[in-house]
Design a protein around this motif. Structure first.
Motif, PDB file in Angstrom:
ATOM      1  N   ALA A  12     -29.512   4.674 -17.737  1.00  0.00           N
ATOM      2  CA  ALA A  12     -28.904   4.680 -19.076  1.00  0.00           C
ATOM      3  C   ALA A  12     -27.386   4.713 -18.960  1.00  0.00           C
ATOM      4  O   ALA A  12     -26.831   5.465 -18.162  1.00  0.00           O
ATOM      5  CB  ALA A  12     -29.407   5.876 -19.865  1.00  0.00           C
ATOM      6  N   GLN A  13     -26.740   3.859 -19.750  1.00  0.00           N
ATOM      7  CA  GLN A  13     -25.279   3.843 -19.742  1.00  0.00           C
ATOM      8  C   GLN A  13     -24.735   3.290 -21.043  1.00  0.00           C
ATOM      9  O   GLN A  13     -25.404   2.537 -21.752  1.00  0.00           O
ATOM     10  CB  GLN A  13     -24.735   3.053 -18.557  1.00  0.00           C
ATOM     11  CG  GLN A  13     -24.995   1.583 -18.585  1.00  0.00           C
ATOM     12  CD  GLN A  13     -24.352   0.880 -17.387  1.00  0.00           C
ATOM     13  OE1 GLN A  13     -23.548   1.439 -16.658  1.00  0.00           O
ATOM     14  NE2 GLN A  13     -24.701  -0.362 -17.179  1.00  0.00           N
ATOM     15  N   ILE A  14     -23.503   3.680 -21.326  1.00  0.00           N
ATOM     16  CA  ILE A  14     -22.749   3.180 -22.477  1.00  0.00           C
ATOM     17  C   ILE A  14     -21.453   2.619 -21.923  1.00  0.00           C
ATOM     18  O   ILE A  14     -20.746   3.301 -21.176  1.00  0.00           O
ATOM     19  CB  ILE A  14     -22.441   4.305 -23.475  1.00  0.00           C
ATOM     20  CG1 ILE A  14     -23.732   4.883 -24.059  1.00  0.00           C
ATOM     21  CG2 ILE A  14     -21.520   3.801 -24.587  1.00  0.00           C
ATOM     22  CD1 ILE A  14     -23.514   6.121 -24.910  1.00  0.00           C
ATOM     23  N   ILE A  15     -21.143   1.384 -22.283  1.00  0.00           N
ATOM     24  CA  ILE A  15     -19.877   0.773 -21.872  1.00  0.00           C
ATOM     25  C   ILE A  15     -19.081   0.473 -23.134  1.00  0.00           C
ATOM     26  O   ILE A  15     -19.558  -0.269 -24.006  1.00  0.00           O
ATOM     27  CB  ILE A  15     -20.107  -0.519 -21.058  1.00  0.00           C
ATOM     28  CG1 ILE A  15     -20.889  -0.205 -19.781  1.00  0.00           C
ATOM     29  CG2 ILE A  15     -18.769  -1.178 -20.732  1.00  0.00           C
ATOM     30  CD1 ILE A  15     -21.317  -1.426 -18.998  1.00  0.00           C
ATOM     31  N   LEU A  16     -17.890   1.062 -23.217  1.00  0.00           N
ATOM     32  CA  LEU A  16     -16.981   0.810 -24.333  1.00  0.00           C
ATOM     33  C   LEU A  16     -15.753   0.114 -23.768  1.00  0.00           C
ATOM     34  O   LEU A  16     -15.040   0.681 -22.941  1.00  0.00           O
ATOM     35  CB  LEU A  16     -16.577   2.123 -25.004  1.00  0.00           C
ATOM     36  CG  LEU A  16     -17.713   2.986 -25.546  1.00  0.00           C
ATOM     37  CD1 LEU A  16     -17.168   4.295 -26.101  1.00  0.00           C
ATOM     38  CD2 LEU A  16     -18.510   2.237 -26.596  1.00  0.00           C
ATOM     39  N   SER A  17     -15.515  -1.119 -24.178  1.00  0.00           N
ATOM     40  CA  SER A  17     -14.394  -1.905 -23.664  1.00  0.00           C
ATOM     41  C   SER A  17     -13.164  -1.736 -24.540  1.00  0.00           C
ATOM     42  O   SER A  17     -13.264  -1.407 -25.724  1.00  0.00           O
ATOM     43  CB  SER A  17     -14.771  -3.390 -23.622  1.00  0.00           C
ATOM     44  OG  SER A  17     -15.899  -3.579 -22.820  1.00  0.00           O
ATOM     45  N   ALA A  18     -12.010  -1.996 -23.971  1.00  0.00           N
ATOM     46  CA  ALA A  18     -10.745  -1.874 -24.691  1.00  0.00           C
ATOM     47  C   ALA A  18     -10.677  -2.815 -25.889  1.00  0.00           C
ATOM     48  O   ALA A  18      -9.980  -2.536 -26.866  1.00  0.00           O
ATOM     49  CB  ALA A  18      -9.574  -2.140 -23.750  1.00  0.00           C
ATOM     50  N   ASP A  19     -11.428  -3.924 -25.860  1.00  0.00           N
ATOM     51  CA  ASP A  19     -11.427  -4.873 -26.980  1.00  0.00           C
ATOM     52  C   ASP A  19     -12.464  -4.506 -28.045  1.00  0.00           C
ATOM     53  O   ASP A  19     -12.819  -5.322 -28.881  1.00  0.00           O
ATOM     54  CB  ASP A  19     -11.647  -6.299 -26.470  1.00  0.00           C
ATOM     55  CG  ASP A  19     -12.986  -6.478 -25.765  1.00  0.00           C
ATOM     56  OD1 ASP A  19     -13.744  -5.488 -25.626  1.00  0.00           O
ATOM     57  OD2 ASP A  19     -13.275  -7.605 -25.339  1.00  0.00           O
ATOM     58  N   HIS A  20     -12.939  -3.271 -28.013  1.00  0.00           N
ATOM     59  CA  HIS A  20     -13.881  -2.701 -28.988  1.00  0.00           C
ATOM     60  C   HIS A  20     -15.277  -3.305 -28.933  1.00  0.00           C
ATOM     61  O   HIS A  20     -16.027  -3.230 -29.901  1.00  0.00           O
ATOM     62  CB  HIS A  20     -13.302  -2.737 -30.407  1.00  0.00           C
ATOM     63  CG  HIS A  20     -12.171  -1.773 -30.553  1.00  0.00           C
ATOM     64  ND1 HIS A  20     -12.334  -0.504 -31.032  1.00  0.00           N
ATOM     65  CD2 HIS A  20     -10.862  -1.885 -30.228  1.00  0.00           C
ATOM     66  CE1 HIS A  20     -11.175   0.120 -31.011  1.00  0.00           C
ATOM     67  NE2 HIS A  20     -10.267  -0.691 -30.523  1.00  0.00           N
ATOM     68  N   LYS A  21     -15.633  -3.865 -27.789  1.00  0.00           N
ATOM     69  CA  LYS A  21     -17.010  -4.289 -27.567  1.00  0.00           C
ATOM     70  C   LYS A  21     -17.761  -3.107 -26.963  1.00  0.00           C
ATOM     71  O   LYS A  21     -17.196  -2.319 -26.212  1.00  0.00           O
ATOM     72  CB  LYS A  21     -17.072  -5.495 -26.639  1.00  0.00           C
ATOM     73  CG  LYS A  21     -16.524  -6.747 -27.284  1.00  0.00           C
ATOM     74  CD  LYS A  21     -16.600  -7.914 -26.345  1.00  0.00           C
ATOM     75  CE  LYS A  21     -15.988  -9.141 -27.009  1.00  0.00           C
ATOM     76  NZ  LYS A  21     -15.868 -10.264 -26.086  1.00  0.00           N
ATOM     77  N   ALA A  22     -19.038  -3.011 -27.313  1.00  0.00           N
ATOM     78  CA  ALA A  22     -19.876  -1.925 -26.803  1.00  0.00           C
ATOM     79  C   ALA A  22     -21.139  -2.514 -26.206  1.00  0.00           C
ATOM     80  O   ALA A  22     -21.646  -3.529 -26.683  1.00  0.00           O
ATOM     81  CB  ALA A  22     -20.234  -0.968 -27.936  1.00  0.00           C
ATOM     82  N   GLU A  23     -21.605  -1.861 -25.157  1.00  0.00           N
ATOM     83  CA  GLU A  23     -22.852  -2.276 -24.522  1.00  0.00           C
ATOM     84  C   GLU A  23     -23.669  -1.030 -24.207  1.00  0.00           C
ATOM     85  O   GLU A  23     -23.165  -0.083 -23.596  1.00  0.00           O
ATOM     86  CB  GLU A  23     -22.553  -3.053 -23.240  1.00  0.00           C
ATOM     87  CG  GLU A  23     -23.775  -3.650 -22.614  1.00  0.00           C
ATOM     88  CD  GLU A  23     -23.434  -4.505 -21.407  1.00  0.00           C
ATOM     89  OE1 GLU A  23     -24.295  -4.642 -20.537  1.00  0.00           O
ATOM     90  OE2 GLU A  23     -22.299  -5.032 -21.335  1.00  0.00           O
ATOM     91  N   PHE A  24     -24.906  -1.015 -24.674  1.00  0.00           N
ATOM     92  CA  PHE A  24     -25.830   0.082 -24.409  1.00  0.00           C
ATOM     93  C   PHE A  24     -26.917  -0.412 -23.478  1.00  0.00           C
ATOM     94  O   PHE A  24     -27.396  -1.532 -23.624  1.00  0.00           O
ATOM     95  CB  PHE A  24     -26.501   0.563 -25.696  1.00  0.00           C
ATOM     96  CG  PHE A  24     -25.703   1.534 -26.521  1.00  0.00           C
ATOM     97  CD1 PHE A  24     -24.326   1.545 -26.504  1.00  0.00           C
ATOM     98  CD2 PHE A  24     -26.352   2.433 -27.337  1.00  0.00           C
ATOM     99  CE1 PHE A  24     -23.609   2.439 -27.275  1.00  0.00           C
ATOM    100  CE2 PHE A  24     -25.648   3.323 -28.111  1.00  0.00           C
ATOM    101  CZ  PHE A  24     -24.277   3.343 -28.087  1.00  0.00           C
ATOM    102  N   SER A  25     -27.308   0.431 -22.554  1.00  0.00           N
ATOM    103  CA  SER A  25     -28.421   0.126 -21.669  1.00  0.00           C
ATOM    104  C   SER A  25     -29.319   1.360 -21.595  1.00  0.00           C
ATOM    105  O   SER A  25     -28.897   2.402 -21.075  1.00  0.00           O
ATOM    106  CB  SER A  25     -27.899  -0.254 -20.280  1.00  0.00           C
ATOM    107  OG  SER A  25     -28.972  -0.530 -19.413  1.00  0.00           O
ATOM    108  N   HIS A  26     -30.498   1.261 -22.183  1.00  0.00           N
ATOM    109  CA  HIS A  26     -31.490   2.347 -22.177  1.00  0.00           C
ATOM    110  C   HIS A  26     -30.945   3.661 -22.732  1.00  0.00           C
ATOM    111  O   HIS A  26     -31.267   4.737 -22.227  1.00  0.00           O
ATOM    112  CB  HIS A  26     -32.056   2.554 -20.771  1.00  0.00           C
ATOM    113  CG  HIS A  26     -32.597   1.304 -20.159  1.00  0.00           C
ATOM    114  ND1 HIS A  26     -33.742   0.691 -20.595  1.00  0.00           N
ATOM    115  CD2 HIS A  26     -32.119   0.540 -19.153  1.00  0.00           C
ATOM    116  CE1 HIS A  26     -33.963  -0.385 -19.882  1.00  0.00           C
ATOM    117  NE2 HIS A  26     -32.983  -0.515 -19.003  1.00  0.00           N
TER     118      HIS A  26
END
Length: 116
Positions: A12-26
Protein backbone atom coordinates in the motif's frame (compact mmCIF):
# COMPACT_ATOMS: atom_id res chain seq x y z
CA UNK A 1 -13.20 0.22 18.21
CA UNK A 2 -12.91 -3.55 18.26
CA UNK A 3 -9.32 -3.25 19.46
CA UNK A 4 -8.12 -5.66 16.78
CA UNK A 5 -5.40 -4.89 14.25
CA UNK A 6 -6.43 -4.33 10.66
CA UNK A 7 -4.04 -6.00 8.22
CA UNK A 8 -3.29 -3.96 5.11
CA UNK A 9 -1.47 -4.89 1.94
CA UNK A 10 2.28 -4.28 2.56
CA UNK A 11 2.54 -2.72 -0.90
CA UNK A 12 0.00 0.00 0.00
CA UNK A 13 1.26 3.45 -0.91
CA UNK A 14 0.18 7.00 -1.61
CA UNK A 15 2.13 9.13 -4.08
CA UNK A 16 1.48 12.88 -4.09
CA UNK A 17 3.33 14.72 -6.87
CA UNK A 18 4.31 18.38 -6.91
CA UNK A 19 1.95 18.92 -9.88
CA UNK A 20 -1.00 17.86 -7.64
CA UNK A 21 -1.39 14.42 -9.17
CA UNK A 22 -2.16 11.60 -6.75
CA UNK A 23 -1.71 7.87 -7.05
CA UNK A 24 -3.10 5.29 -4.63
CA UNK A 25 -2.06 1.67 -4.55
CA UNK A 26 -4.02 -0.68 -2.26
CA UNK A 27 -4.89 2.15 0.15
CA UNK A 28 -7.39 0.91 2.77
CA UNK A 29 -10.79 2.57 2.43
CA UNK A 30 -13.44 0.62 4.32
CA UNK A 31 -14.26 -2.50 6.32
CA UNK A 32 -17.15 -4.42 4.83
CA UNK A 33 -18.39 -7.39 6.87
CA UNK A 34 -15.05 -7.44 8.72
CA UNK A 35 -13.04 -7.59 5.50
CA UNK A 36 -10.85 -4.72 4.30
CA UNK A 37 -11.32 -3.20 0.86
CA UNK A 38 -8.92 -0.75 -0.74
CA UNK A 39 -8.49 1.83 -3.49
CA UNK A 40 -6.02 1.72 -6.36
CA UNK A 41 -6.11 4.49 -8.92
CA UNK A 42 -5.10 7.98 -9.99
CA UNK A 43 -6.46 11.43 -9.37
CA UNK A 44 -5.63 14.79 -7.85
CA UNK A 45 -4.84 16.33 -4.49
CA UNK A 46 -4.95 19.78 -2.90
CA UNK A 47 -4.41 21.23 0.54
CA UNK A 48 -7.48 22.01 2.61
CA UNK A 49 -8.43 22.92 6.12
CA UNK A 50 -10.65 21.25 8.69
CA UNK A 51 -11.14 23.69 11.56
CA UNK A 52 -7.56 24.53 12.58
CA UNK A 53 -6.00 21.46 10.95
CA UNK A 54 -4.42 21.33 7.49
CA UNK A 55 -5.58 18.36 5.44
CA UNK A 56 -4.85 16.81 2.06
CA UNK A 57 -8.00 16.46 -0.04
CA UNK A 58 -7.78 13.70 -2.65
CA UNK A 59 -10.04 12.54 -5.45
CA UNK A 60 -9.10 9.17 -6.93
CA UNK A 61 -10.73 7.33 -9.84
CA UNK A 62 -10.61 3.72 -8.64
CA UNK A 63 -9.03 1.26 -11.08
CA UNK A 64 -9.48 -1.94 -9.06
CA UNK A 65 -11.69 -4.37 -10.97
CA UNK A 66 -14.61 -5.79 -8.96
CA UNK A 67 -13.80 -3.57 -6.00
CA UNK A 68 -16.19 -4.21 -3.11
CA UNK A 69 -15.58 -0.63 -1.94
CA UNK A 70 -17.40 0.79 -4.97
CA UNK A 71 -20.70 0.53 -3.10
CA UNK A 72 -19.20 2.82 -0.46
CA UNK A 73 -17.71 5.57 -2.62
CA UNK A 74 -19.00 5.03 -6.20
CA UNK A 75 -16.44 5.37 -8.99
CA UNK A 76 -14.59 8.36 -7.53
CA UNK A 77 -12.98 8.10 -4.10
CA UNK A 78 -12.92 11.48 -2.33
CA UNK A 79 -11.19 11.60 1.02
CA UNK A 80 -9.68 14.02 3.49
CA UNK A 81 -6.30 12.81 4.73
CA UNK A 82 -5.03 14.34 7.95
CA UNK A 83 -1.45 15.38 8.52
CA UNK A 84 -0.16 13.70 11.67
CA UNK A 85 2.77 14.96 13.73
CA UNK A 86 4.01 18.13 15.32
CA UNK A 87 6.65 18.90 12.69
CA UNK A 88 7.72 17.70 9.22
CA UNK A 89 7.96 15.12 7.92
CA UNK A 90 4.30 14.54 8.73
CA UNK A 91 2.50 11.25 8.35
CA UNK A 92 -0.69 10.95 6.31
CA UNK A 93 -3.48 9.66 8.53
CA UNK A 94 -6.14 7.73 6.57
CA UNK A 95 -9.39 6.92 8.35
CA UNK A 96 -10.83 3.56 7.36
CA UNK A 97 -14.62 3.55 7.09
CA UNK A 98 -16.62 5.24 9.85
CA UNK A 99 -14.46 7.84 11.67
CA UNK A 100 -16.13 6.88 14.96
CA UNK A 101 -14.76 3.33 14.67
CA UNK A 102 -11.19 4.51 15.29
CA UNK A 103 -9.85 2.39 12.41
CA UNK A 104 -7.01 4.16 10.62
CA UNK A 105 -3.60 3.73 9.03
CA UNK A 106 -0.72 6.19 8.78
CA UNK A 107 1.63 6.49 5.83
CA UNK A 108 5.18 7.74 6.37
CA UNK A 109 6.97 9.90 3.85
CA UNK A 110 9.61 8.29 1.72
CA UNK A 111 11.61 10.44 -0.69
CA UNK A 112 11.73 9.22 -4.27
CA UNK A 113 14.38 10.80 -6.44
CA UNK A 114 12.92 11.25 -9.96
CA UNK A 115 16.35 11.49 -11.64
CA UNK A 116 18.25 8.82 -9.68
Amino acid sequence: MSGSLVRIDPSAQIILSADHKAEFSHVPADLIDGSLCSVTGRGTWRLGKNNRYITVLVQIADEEPNNRCKDTFTAKFAEELNLYGKKPPYKLHVTIGDPDSGDAVQFERRFICPRC
